[in-house]
Motif scaffolding. Structure first.
Motif, PDB file in Angstrom:
ATOM      1  N   PHE A  36       0.845  -1.188   0.000  1.00 61.22           N
ATOM      2  CA  PHE A  36       0.000   0.000   0.000  1.00 61.22           C
ATOM      3  C   PHE A  36       0.884   1.243   0.000  1.00 61.22           C
ATOM      4  N   ILE A  37       0.534   2.210  -0.845  1.00 56.69           N
ATOM      5  CA  ILE A  37       1.292   3.461  -0.960  1.00 56.69           C
ATOM      6  C   ILE A  37       0.363   4.607  -0.583  1.00 56.69           C
ATOM      7  N   LYS A  38       0.757   5.324   0.443  1.00 60.70           N
ATOM      8  CA  LYS A  38      -0.067   6.435   0.935  1.00 60.70           C
ATOM      9  C   LYS A  38       0.783   7.693   1.019  1.00 60.70           C
ATOM     10  N   PRO A  39       0.346   8.817   0.451  1.00 61.85           N
ATOM     11  CA  PRO A  39       1.124  10.059   0.570  1.00 61.85           C
ATOM     12  C   PRO A  39       1.309  10.439   2.041  1.00 61.85           C
ATOM     13  N   SER A  40       2.528  10.851   2.409  1.00 58.05           N
ATOM     14  CA  SER A  40       2.784  11.244   3.803  1.00 58.05           C
ATOM     15  C   SER A  40       1.958  12.465   4.183  1.00 58.05           C
ATOM     16  N   LYS A  41       1.687  13.322   3.217  1.00 59.46           N
ATOM     17  CA  LYS A  41       0.777  14.453   3.424  1.00 59.46           C
ATOM     18  C   LYS A  41      -0.041  14.623   2.154  1.00 59.46           C
ATOM     19  N   ALA A  42      -1.118  15.344   2.261  1.00 58.81           N
ATOM     20  CA  ALA A  42      -2.040  15.493   1.131  1.00 58.81           C
ATOM     21  C   ALA A  42      -1.309  16.008  -0.111  1.00 58.81           C
ATOM     22  N   LEU A  43      -1.633  15.432  -1.246  1.00 63.21           N
ATOM     23  CA  LEU A  43      -1.041  15.866  -2.513  1.00 63.21           C
ATOM     24  C   LEU A  43      -1.628  17.205  -2.941  1.00 63.21           C
ATOM     25  N   LYS A  44      -1.008  17.818  -3.911  1.00 61.34           N
ATOM     26  CA  LYS A  44      -1.502  19.089  -4.420  1.00 61.34           C
ATOM     27  C   LYS A  44      -2.725  18.856  -5.306  1.00 61.34           C
ATOM     28  N   PRO A  45      -3.727  19.730  -5.231  1.00 60.02           N
ATOM     29  CA  PRO A  45      -4.922  19.557  -6.078  1.00 60.02           C
ATOM     30  C   PRO A  45      -4.610  19.795  -7.552  1.00 60.02           C
ATOM     31  N   ASP A  46      -5.358  19.119  -8.387  1.00 55.62           N
ATOM     32  CA  ASP A  46      -5.266  19.287  -9.846  1.00 55.62           C
ATOM     33  C   ASP A  46      -3.820  19.177 -10.345  1.00 55.62           C
ATOM     34  N   SER A  47      -3.130  18.187  -9.850  1.00 49.17           N
ATOM     35  CA  SER A  47      -1.727  17.991 -10.210  1.00 49.17           C
ATOM     36  C   SER A  47      -1.501  16.555 -10.676  1.00 49.17           C
ATOM     37  N   THR A  48      -0.463  16.386 -11.492  1.00 48.41           N
ATOM     38  CA  THR A  48      -0.167  15.072 -12.050  1.00 48.41           C
ATOM     39  C   THR A  48       0.985  14.414 -11.288  1.00 48.41           C
ATOM     40  N   TYR A  49       0.822  13.129 -10.997  1.00 50.81           N
ATOM     41  CA  TYR A  49       1.831  12.355 -10.281  1.00 50.81           C
ATOM     42  C   TYR A  49       2.048  11.024 -10.993  1.00 50.81           C
ATOM     43  N   ARG A  50       3.199  10.440 -10.713  1.00 55.66           N
ATOM     44  CA  ARG A  50       3.491   9.128 -11.291  1.00 55.66           C
ATOM     45  C   ARG A  50       3.983   8.187 -10.191  1.00 55.66           C
ATOM     46  N   LEU A  51       3.364   7.018 -10.148  1.00 54.80           N
ATOM     47  CA  LEU A  51       3.787   5.955  -9.247  1.00 54.80           C
ATOM     48  C   LEU A  51       4.589   4.941 -10.061  1.00 54.80           C
ATOM     49  N   SER A  52       5.794   4.618  -9.590  1.00 56.88           N
ATOM     50  CA  SER A  52       6.671   3.710 -10.322  1.00 56.88           C
ATOM     51  C   SER A  52       7.057   2.526  -9.447  1.00 56.88           C
ATOM     52  N   VAL A  53       7.162   1.363 -10.092  1.00 57.17           N
ATOM     53  CA  VAL A  53       7.643   0.145  -9.439  1.00 57.17           C
ATOM     54  C   VAL A  53       8.866  -0.326 -10.209  1.00 57.17           C
ATOM     55  N   ASP A  54      10.005  -0.424  -9.534  1.00 63.81           N
ATOM     56  CA  ASP A  54      11.248  -0.814 -10.194  1.00 63.81           C
ATOM     57  C   ASP A  54      11.236  -2.274 -10.634  1.00 63.81           C
ATOM     58  N   ARG A  55      12.029  -2.565 -11.664  1.00 63.49           N
ATOM     59  CA  ARG A  55      12.114  -3.933 -12.149  1.00 63.49           C
ATOM     60  C   ARG A  55      13.083  -4.803 -11.340  1.00 63.49           C
ATOM     61  N   ASN A  56      13.630  -4.274 -10.250  1.00 58.77           N
ATOM     62  CA  ASN A  56      14.402  -5.126  -9.351  1.00 58.77           C
ATOM     63  C   ASN A  56      13.628  -5.474  -8.088  1.00 58.77           C
ATOM     64  N   LEU A  57      12.303  -5.272  -8.120  1.00 58.71           N
ATOM     65  CA  LEU A  57      11.443  -5.759  -7.043  1.00 58.71           C
ATOM     66  C   LEU A  57      11.546  -7.274  -6.985  1.00 58.71           C
ATOM     67  N   GLU A  90      13.212   8.198  -8.838  1.00 56.40           N
ATOM     68  CA  GLU A  90      13.241   7.145  -9.838  1.00 56.40           C
ATOM     69  C   GLU A  90      14.673   6.890 -10.313  1.00 56.40           C
ATOM     70  N   THR A  91      14.903   5.666 -10.784  1.00 60.08           N
ATOM     71  CA  THR A  91      16.206   5.293 -11.321  1.00 60.08           C
ATOM     72  C   THR A  91      16.011   4.693 -12.717  1.00 60.08           C
ATOM     73  N   ALA A  92      17.094   4.221 -13.310  1.00 64.36           N
ATOM     74  CA  ALA A  92      16.992   3.562 -14.617  1.00 64.36           C
ATOM     75  C   ALA A  92      16.134   2.309 -14.521  1.00 64.36           C
ATOM     76  N   ASP A  93      16.058   1.703 -13.336  1.00 63.76           N
ATOM     77  CA  ASP A  93      15.244   0.498 -13.150  1.00 63.76           C
ATOM     78  C   ASP A  93      13.754   0.817 -13.077  1.00 63.76           C
ATOM     79  N   SER A  94      13.408   2.104 -13.038  1.00 60.79           N
ATOM     80  CA  SER A  94      12.000   2.497 -12.971  1.00 60.79           C
ATOM     81  C   SER A  94      11.360   2.606 -14.346  1.00 60.79           C
TER      82      SER A  94
END
Length: 235
Positions: A115-136, A182-186
């Motif tokens: 589960f991924i939860k922002p530590s504090k509220a995100l900014k309204p009307d903004s774009t974000y990207r969630l990435s999972v590395d390939r070395n998981l 993010e890294t090259a693995d992302s």
């Protein structure tokens, strides 16, 4: 006595054939990463996400759930896996998150979720990207089949709903406060996302050996039946 022993041969061959073709669940595991490291030919895969790629009007405090097909919560892989999840803003800067893993020892039914939860509220009307590395990595040593990214846009409100599974887990969780960039693995190698068709797996050496044994036993069985038939016909 001779006829009795001859007729028992096909039964013995059939018994051997049955033993060879019966899955050995205790020895080989089920490919979910909960066993002793076997079934490594089955790749670790991200199966579902609680939000879709391109989602809009996402609540500012949304908890995102990711479901995998193997155990990614075991303590042996957590030091690696906690570095494999990233939330970044539209400028590519890392955003602080609470990365929540179920306690694998107490909540084994949920050892494939994170589960991924922002530590504090995100900014309204903004774009974000969630990435999972390939070395998981899964408990059995396999790595994820591909890196994954989910891009979403927030709305202006917050949600009062809590994740149902997190509610069940209570205090039986392991939480990390992270803000890894993010890294090259992302970067995904295959960008077709969660809807991609799984590539056909190549048969491993064990499967080939069993197939060869089955063919050999089948030929022996047919030969034995033919001999018995010819002997009875002569009599």
């Amino acid at each position: 006595m001779r006829h009795k022993s001859l007729f028992s041969m096909p039964l013995l061959v059939l018994l051997l054939l049955n033993l060879l073709t019966t899955p050995a669940f205790g020895a080989g595991g089920d490919g979910t990463g909960g066993g002793n490291g076997e079934n490594r030919s089955i790749a670790l895969t991200l199966e579902r996400a609680s939000i879709s790629d391109g989602a809009t009007n996402v609540p500012l405090n949304q908890t995102i759930q990711l479901d995998f097909n193997k155990n990614i919560c075991n303590v042996t892989v957590l030091p690696n896996n906690k570095k494999c999840f990233h939330l970044t803003d539209s400028d590519g800067k890392p955003v602080s998150i609470q990365l929540i893993f179920p306690d694998n020892q107490v909540q084994s039914d949920y050892r494939r979720e994170v589960f991924i939860k922002p530590s504090k509220a995100l900014k309204p009307d903004s774009t974000y990207r969630l990435s999972v590395d390939r070395n998981l990595q899964a408990k059995n040593g396999t790595f994820i089949d591909n890196a994954h990214t989910l891009t979403f846009t927030t709305g202006s409100g917050k949600t009062k709903e809590t994740n149902k599974i997190l509610g069940k887990l209570g205090e039986n969780i392991i939480t990390y406060e992270t803000a890894y960039g993010e890294t090259a693995d992302s970067v995904p190698v295959d960008i077709s996302g969660l809807d991609q068709d799984a590539a056909p797996e190549e048969p491993d050496a064990d499967t080939i050996a069993k197939l060869g044994a089955m063919i050999l036993i089948t030929l022996i069985l047919l030969f034995t039946v033919l001999v018995l038939f010819l002997k009875r016909k002569k009599e």
